[in-house]
Design a protein around this motif. Sequence first.
Motif: not given
Lengths: 219, 49
Positions: A47, A110, A117-118, A121, B2-3
């Motif tokens: 993660l 979730s 793709k997540g 970030y 999220h994140g």
Amino acid sequence: MSAVLFFIAAIGAIAGAIGVIAVRNPFYSVLSLVFHLISLAALFLLLRAEFVAATQVVVYAGAVMVLYVFVVAYVGGGEELAAGSGLRIMGPLFALALAVELCIAMLGSSLKGISSKGAHYSSGFGTPAHIGQLFLTKYLFPFEVASLLLLVAAIGAVVLAQRRRGLDEDKEVEVRVRAPRPAYTGTMAEAAGLRHAVEEFEDSGPPIAEHVTTHKGGW
Amino acid sequence: MHGGEDGQVFALIVMVVAACEVVVGLGLIVAIYRRRMPIDVDELHELSG
């Protein structure tokens, strides 16, 4: 590649968690928990939370669990629950309720992330600098409370390890000092001829120091 | 949702609480064991030690 690593780490975590409750020997169950925590650290790495992963291995699996290992090795395990007690039924029931609640929470929040793709970030996500900044700006109050908690725990450790005179004398030390060792066990005092071997191991009299009053030389 | 970076802080606070729990809880267990009292909670109902 990351999917393969995820499944390896996830299966390791589940196996470790099941091993904690299923293994008979309490020492092995503590070691299984260490394996579970290291698998969790691998999941943290996937993660991209690298500081938390390193801290998990060093602090949680490396210090906290090592202390658990020490205590389990010293104290030994407890006894199993009696066969007919209510706890044997209530335990798995509560665990099942907790599992259902976790499934509801996970499926409710979730599922929409599965095809993406997540998460987004941002660079420097899991670095120590980023987390240090968080601790000092946004989460300053939990940081101070956590350090206060550690201070209280450290003082508590010192208080718990104290021996209070008169309240309890350490009986282990007394037994070892006052009761001479059995005959011909090869102690240094026997070899030097300063004390005589006692034929029976019994609590017989004053400690060893009183026998050596005629000692002249040596150390 | 999220994140976000807040989850890492929570994980670290959980580690701090686990360390404190080890110190206090296992310190209690070792202190009780050293005084030759049974560690079984069901047998410790009178603090006779």
